[in-house]
Design a protein around this motif. Structure first.
Motif, PDB file in Angstrom:
ATOM      1  N   HIS A 166       3.143   3.896 -75.778  1.00 61.09           N
ATOM      2  CA  HIS A 166       2.844   4.128 -74.365  1.00 61.09           C
ATOM      3  C   HIS A 166       3.226   5.533 -73.912  1.00 61.09           C
ATOM      4  O   HIS A 166       3.147   5.841 -72.720  1.00 61.09           O
ATOM      5  CB  HIS A 166       3.585   3.111 -73.503  1.00 61.09           C
ATOM      6  CG  HIS A 166       3.176   1.704 -73.764  1.00 61.09           C
ATOM      7  ND1 HIS A 166       1.876   1.267 -73.600  1.00 61.09           N
ATOM      8  CD2 HIS A 166       3.885   0.633 -74.190  1.00 61.09           C
ATOM      9  CE1 HIS A 166       1.810  -0.013 -73.911  1.00 61.09           C
ATOM     10  NE2 HIS A 166       3.008  -0.429 -74.272  1.00 61.09           N
ATOM     11  N   TYR A 167       3.626   6.378 -74.864  1.00 56.36           N
ATOM     12  CA  TYR A 167       4.153   7.685 -74.498  1.00 56.36           C
ATOM     13  C   TYR A 167       3.365   8.827 -75.113  1.00 56.36           C
ATOM     14  O   TYR A 167       2.956   8.775 -76.266  1.00 56.36           O
ATOM     15  CB  TYR A 167       5.613   7.810 -74.938  1.00 56.36           C
ATOM     16  CG  TYR A 167       6.538   6.848 -74.261  1.00 56.36           C
ATOM     17  CD1 TYR A 167       6.830   5.620 -74.839  1.00 56.36           C
ATOM     18  CD2 TYR A 167       7.132   7.164 -73.038  1.00 56.36           C
ATOM     19  CE1 TYR A 167       7.685   4.728 -74.214  1.00 56.36           C
ATOM     20  CE2 TYR A 167       7.981   6.278 -72.419  1.00 56.36           C
ATOM     21  CZ  TYR A 167       8.255   5.067 -73.002  1.00 56.36           C
ATOM     22  OH  TYR A 167       9.100   4.195 -72.377  1.00 56.36           O
ATOM     23  N   ILE A 216       0.819  15.083 -78.612  1.00 55.53           N
ATOM     24  CA  ILE A 216      -0.114  14.045 -79.023  1.00 55.53           C
ATOM     25  C   ILE A 216      -0.156  12.975 -77.945  1.00 55.53           C
ATOM     26  O   ILE A 216       0.866  12.604 -77.365  1.00 55.53           O
ATOM     27  CB  ILE A 216       0.273  13.459 -80.397  1.00 55.53           C
ATOM     28  CG1 ILE A 216      -0.819  12.537 -80.942  1.00 55.53           C
ATOM     29  CG2 ILE A 216       1.634  12.751 -80.347  1.00 55.53           C
ATOM     30  CD1 ILE A 216      -0.686  12.242 -82.424  1.00 55.53           C
ATOM     31  N   SER A 217      -1.361  12.498 -77.660  1.00 52.15           N
ATOM     32  CA  SER A 217      -1.542  11.507 -76.612  1.00 52.15           C
ATOM     33  C   SER A 217      -0.953  10.162 -77.009  1.00 52.15           C
ATOM     34  O   SER A 217      -0.627   9.926 -78.174  1.00 52.15           O
ATOM     35  CB  SER A 217      -3.032  11.352 -76.299  1.00 52.15           C
ATOM     36  OG  SER A 217      -3.729  10.874 -77.441  1.00 52.15           O
ATOM     37  N   ALA A 218      -0.845   9.267 -76.038  1.00 53.69           N
ATOM     38  CA  ALA A 218      -0.286   7.945 -76.298  1.00 53.69           C
ATOM     39  C   ALA A 218      -1.096   7.205 -77.362  1.00 53.69           C
ATOM     40  O   ALA A 218      -0.532   6.521 -78.220  1.00 53.69           O
ATOM     41  CB  ALA A 218      -0.225   7.139 -75.012  1.00 53.69           C
ATOM     42  N   ASN A 220       0.385   4.509 -87.651  1.00 53.72           N
ATOM     43  CA  ASN A 220      -0.438   3.420 -87.125  1.00 53.72           C
ATOM     44  C   ASN A 220       0.374   2.395 -86.333  1.00 53.72           C
ATOM     45  O   ASN A 220      -0.136   1.794 -85.379  1.00 53.72           O
ATOM     46  CB  ASN A 220      -1.168   2.714 -88.274  1.00 53.72           C
ATOM     47  CG  ASN A 220      -2.287   3.564 -88.849  1.00 53.72           C
ATOM     48  OD1 ASN A 220      -2.807   4.462 -88.184  1.00 53.72           O
ATOM     49  ND2 ASN A 220      -2.649   3.300 -90.088  1.00 53.72           N
ATOM     50  N   ASP A 221       1.629   2.211 -86.723  1.00 55.33           N
ATOM     51  CA  ASP A 221       2.466   1.260 -85.975  1.00 55.33           C
ATOM     52  C   ASP A 221       3.057   1.881 -84.724  1.00 55.33           C
ATOM     53  O   ASP A 221       3.806   1.225 -83.985  1.00 55.33           O
ATOM     54  CB  ASP A 221       3.570   0.679 -86.861  1.00 55.33           C
ATOM     55  CG  ASP A 221       4.530   1.754 -87.376  1.00 55.33           C
ATOM     56  OD1 ASP A 221       5.379   1.420 -88.226  1.00 55.33           O
ATOM     57  OD2 ASP A 221       4.439   2.924 -86.944  1.00 55.33           O
ATOM     58  N   THR A 259       6.952  11.479 -72.577  1.00 57.69           N
ATOM     59  CA  THR A 259       6.615  11.296 -71.179  1.00 57.69           C
ATOM     60  C   THR A 259       5.632  10.137 -71.052  1.00 57.69           C
ATOM     61  O   THR A 259       4.836   9.910 -71.962  1.00 57.69           O
ATOM     62  CB  THR A 259       6.007  12.573 -70.577  1.00 57.69           C
ATOM     63  OG1 THR A 259       5.634  12.316 -69.225  1.00 57.69           O
ATOM     64  CG2 THR A 259       4.778  13.025 -71.336  1.00 57.69           C
ATOM     65  N   ASP A 260       5.710   9.449 -69.904  1.00 60.22           N
ATOM     66  CA  ASP A 260       4.766   8.360 -69.667  1.00 60.22           C
ATOM     67  C   ASP A 260       3.602   8.819 -68.793  1.00 60.22           C
ATOM     68  O   ASP A 260       2.893   8.007 -68.214  1.00 60.22           O
ATOM     69  CB  ASP A 260       5.467   7.140 -69.075  1.00 60.22           C
ATOM     70  CG  ASP A 260       6.328   7.487 -67.882  1.00 60.22           C
ATOM     71  OD1 ASP A 260       7.083   6.615 -67.425  1.00 60.22           O
ATOM     72  OD2 ASP A 260       6.260   8.633 -67.397  1.00 60.22           O
TER      73      ASP A 260
END
Length: 125
Positions: A31-32, A52-54, A75-76, A100-101
């Protein structure tokens, strides 16, 4: 609270490679947005290196490392790597991962809430 731990730093000769790892104690990073930052010797500011995106799909790089560094998420979604190739003396720094969220990648340290303690990378012959 998200606790981040970096590892993989060390001393390497110019042209060499290192892979840095960033994990969150007991938690997923799915989620981050995760960023890698560095603080060069004698400098107070931190430089955003990569992000890198969430989802792990989108990545960004600072110009000086583009083509040499690769950021990825497992992947996990528990580990983020920064593969650093063709290292140069100018890459010498304390490297931090941060989370960051927010919904977008950023190279601005102020956008990140959670930080690790850092891992030292020294590039020298």
């Amino acid at each position: 609270q998200l606790q981040l731990v970096e590892s993989g730093g060390g001393l390497v000769q110019p042209g060499g490679s290192l892979r840095l790892s960033c994990v969150a104690s007991g938690k997923s990073l799915k989620h981050y947005v995760i960023g890698w930052f560095r603080q060069a010797p004698g400098r107070e500011d931190t430089e955003g290196v990569s992000c890198i995106s969430a989802s792990g799909v989108d990545t960004t790089y600072e110009e000086s490392v583009n083509g040499r560094f690769t950021i990825s998420k497992t992947n996990d979604m528990k580990t983020v790597y920064l593969q650093m190739n063709n290292l140069k003396p100018g890459d010498t720094a304390l490297y931090y991962c941060a989370a960051t969220d927010q919904y977008f990648c950023s190279h601005n340290a102020r956008d990140y809430r959670f930080w690790g303690q850092g891992t030292q990378v020294t590039v020298s012959s």
